[in-house]
Scaffold this motif. Structure first.
Motif: not given
Length: 108
Positions: A12-20, A22-29, A34-39, A56-60
């Protein structure tokens, strides 16, 4: 009906974070322990963040739905004949919606 334990990720500890980076386009992961869920990308920055946080809140949310399904079962037992038939109908509609969401989230 059913509480399908299915193939959802149990942590239940999925986290969303900005993986940009420094690029112009935002990418959230969204990552789990246990590893990546999605982008999430391609929408406005606000939409991307909202969608990444929702994912990220899906398990809860799944656990909350399972608890709600148990509560509906208890309500059926304690209130087998509600004062108004529409109350029973609404209870069954809520239960059906909960069970559909649990089944969808539990698909492999």
């Amino acid at each position: 009906p059913l509480l399908n334990t299915g193939q959802h990720t149990p942590e239940t500890s999925w986290q969303a974070y900005n993986a940009s980076n420094g690029r112009i386009f935002n990418v959230w992961r969204v990552n789990s322990p246990t590893g990546p869920v999605c982008t999430v990308s391609g929408q406005s920055p606000e939409q991307e963040l909202r969608r990444a946080n929702l994912i990220a809140s899906a398990p809860e949310l799944l656990e909350a739905l399972k608890l709600a399904a148990k509560l509906v079962k208890t309500a059926r037992w304690h209130f087998p004949k509600p004062i108004h038939n529409s109350d029973r109908f609404e209870l069954e509609n809520v239960n059906a919606a909960i069970c559909r969401a649990i089944a969808k989230a539990s698909q492999p």
